[in-house]
Design an enzyme around this catalytic site. Structure first.
Site, PDB file in Angstrom:
ATOM      1  N   LYS A 126       0.831  -1.207   0.000  1.00 53.68           N
ATOM      2  CA  LYS A 126       0.000   0.000   0.000  1.00 53.68           C
ATOM      3  C   LYS A 126       0.870   1.265   0.000  1.00 53.68           C
ATOM      4  O   LYS A 126       0.576   2.240  -0.687  1.00 53.68           O
ATOM      5  CB  LYS A 126      -0.914   0.014   1.221  1.00 53.68           C
ATOM      6  N   LYS A 161      -8.870   1.872   3.710  1.00 51.68           N
ATOM      7  CA  LYS A 161      -8.413   0.486   3.711  1.00 51.68           C
ATOM      8  C   LYS A 161      -7.245   0.309   4.674  1.00 51.68           C
ATOM      9  O   LYS A 161      -6.446   1.233   4.908  1.00 51.68           O
ATOM     10  CB  LYS A 161      -8.002   0.044   2.304  1.00 51.68           C
ATOM     11  N   ARG A 211      -4.687  -4.793 -13.096  1.00 51.37           N
ATOM     12  CA  ARG A 211      -3.417  -5.332 -12.634  1.00 51.37           C
ATOM     13  C   ARG A 211      -2.460  -5.377 -13.829  1.00 51.37           C
ATOM     14  O   ARG A 211      -2.697  -6.074 -14.810  1.00 51.37           O
ATOM     15  CB  ARG A 211      -3.612  -6.731 -12.051  1.00 51.37           C
ATOM     16  N   ARG A 226      -9.902  -6.083 -13.018  1.00 48.75           N
ATOM     17  CA  ARG A 226     -10.804  -6.742 -12.067  1.00 48.75           C
ATOM     18  C   ARG A 226     -12.023  -5.840 -11.897  1.00 48.75           C
ATOM     19  O   ARG A 226     -11.933  -4.777 -11.288  1.00 48.75           O
ATOM     20  CB  ARG A 226     -10.100  -6.975 -10.732  1.00 48.75           C
ATOM     21  N   ARG A 234     -15.554  -3.291  -4.685  1.00 47.36           N
ATOM     22  CA  ARG A 234     -14.225  -3.873  -4.836  1.00 47.36           C
ATOM     23  C   ARG A 234     -14.147  -4.708  -6.107  1.00 47.36           C
ATOM     24  O   ARG A 234     -15.043  -5.502  -6.396  1.00 47.36           O
ATOM     25  CB  ARG A 234     -13.885  -4.748  -3.626  1.00 47.36           C
ATOM     26  N   ASP A 274      -1.309  -1.903  -9.547  1.00 44.06           N
ATOM     27  CA  ASP A 274      -2.758  -1.730  -9.598  1.00 44.06           C
ATOM     28  C   ASP A 274      -3.056  -0.306 -10.049  1.00 44.06           C
ATOM     29  O   ASP A 274      -2.553   0.660  -9.462  1.00 44.06           O
ATOM     30  CB  ASP A 274      -3.391  -2.002  -8.244  1.00 44.06           C
ATOM     31  N   GLU A 282      -1.664   0.798  -6.070  1.00 38.51           N
ATOM     32  CA  GLU A 282      -0.843  -0.095  -5.251  1.00 38.51           C
ATOM     33  C   GLU A 282       0.320  -0.617  -6.090  1.00 38.51           C
ATOM     34  O   GLU A 282       0.236  -0.674  -7.326  1.00 38.51           O
ATOM     35  CB  GLU A 282      -1.646  -1.293  -4.723  1.00 38.51           C
ATOM     36  N   ASN A 284       2.299  -4.133  -5.931  1.00 36.80           N
ATOM     37  CA  ASN A 284       2.281  -5.446  -5.301  1.00 36.80           C
ATOM     38  C   ASN A 284       3.569  -6.195  -5.619  1.00 36.80           C
ATOM     39  O   ASN A 284       3.888  -6.409  -6.791  1.00 36.80           O
ATOM     40  CB  ASN A 284       1.083  -6.241  -5.809  1.00 36.80           C
TER      41      ASN A 284
END
Length: 316
Positions: A126, A161, A211, A226, A234, A274, A282, A284
């Protein structure tokens, strides 16, 4: 070459969608030997080196009983295998943190570890975006409820979050009416004891939380969008989102090409960015996924690209 995958238990894999499994399948097809262990199997003692109780295994090709073990597990030094792939799923908790220190010691002893343990520690998923403010939307990181209220007063529609969540866990949206903002903040920040992230809601989420995979600093030419379903905010696949592979947009490629060389130089062979709309949300690095969905929908073999990059890194 022997490849050690440090991951969740093999019996827990959902091979029809698991990215680590797709890595294993590609590596085995090239003749590499597969080994596996969990982080709890890694140890060090004075006078020795970092070792792990490793289980050799073979892929069977069967959808259900997808692997068979080859002999008994053996305690072996990490430096004695060709590569160590850290693929333990989040959360990035204290035990994960300790594992990165053991893996960094293994690197000092000669092991080749991907992603690099120090880079895993230095890029919390994050918070890593804070280094690149020009690529992100309005974002706040704080423990303080008053800061959260002020951010909501400015932006009116926000996402809150936790910093250690995964798969969409613990994500809340608060709209202009501010309904339950205080309760949500208390739930996430534990009355000021824990830090949370707050971001302006990006309506482009309706087109998907994309992603983007970076392998060896280079973007895969397709993202996995997504897309939230029904009334869900979400897009995470674990939260019921629908995964749709899309060609990278010009902005996607700009973000990927800005970050790719920087992150690769730090020892991050595989990264999942992301992106919602035009904003990075984000970075990842622990266990990025999406290989199988992209490959199935586009024909672009992501696992092949990854193992190519791994072999190139080992030969360098």
């Amino acid at each position: 070459m022997q490849l050690l995958f440090i991951a969740d238990p093999l019996d827990h894999f959902k091979t029809y969608k698991d990215t680590t499994f797709s890595m294993m399948r590609e590596a085995a097809a090239r003749g590499h030997t597969l080994l596996a262990c969990e982080p709890r199997h890694v140890m060090w003692a004075r006078g020795g080196v970092v070792s792990a109780r490793m289980q050799a295994f073979t892929l069977t090709g069967d959808a259900k009983d997808w692997y068979r073990t080859d002999g008994a597990a053996q305690q072996r030094p990490l430096k004695d295998v060709g590569a160590v792939l850290m693929r333990k799923d989040p959360p990035f908790d204290s035990e994960y943190f300790y594992a990165t220190h053991l893996l960094e010691q293994a690197e000092r002893e000669g092991a080749r570890v991907f992603n690099a343990p120090r880079a895993l520690r230095d890029h919390p998923e994050k918070l890593a975006i804070l280094e690149f403010p020009e690529l992100i939307g309005p974002t706040l990181v704080t423990r303080d409820a008053d800061d959260v209220r002020a951010f909501h007063a400015e932006h009116r529609d926000i996402i809150l979050k936790p910093l250690d969540g995964m798969g969409g866990m613990g994500i809340f949206r608060v709209r202009e009416d501010g309904l339950n903002l205080g309760s949500i903040t208390e739930t996430l920040n534990k009355f000021g004891a824990q830090t949370v992230m707050v971001q302006r809601f990006l309506p482009e989420i309706a087109q998907g939380d994309k992603r983007i995979l970076l392998i060896g600093g280079e973007p895969v030419p397709f993202s996995l969008a997504r897309i939230p379903q029904g009334s869900e905010v979400r897009g995470n696949l674990a939260a019921g989102g629908k995964g749709v592979a899309l060609p990278l947009s010009a902005r996607d490629r700009e973000i990927a090409e800005t970050l790719g060389p920087v992150l690769a130089a730090r020892g991050l062979l595989l990264v999942g960015l992301d992106v919602i709309g035009d904003c990075l949300t984000e970075i990842n690095v622990t266990s990025p996924t999406g290989f199988q969905e992209i490959t199935q929908q586009t024909g672009f073999d992501v696992a092949r690209r990854f193992v190519d990059a791994l072999e190139a890194a080992l030969a360098a």
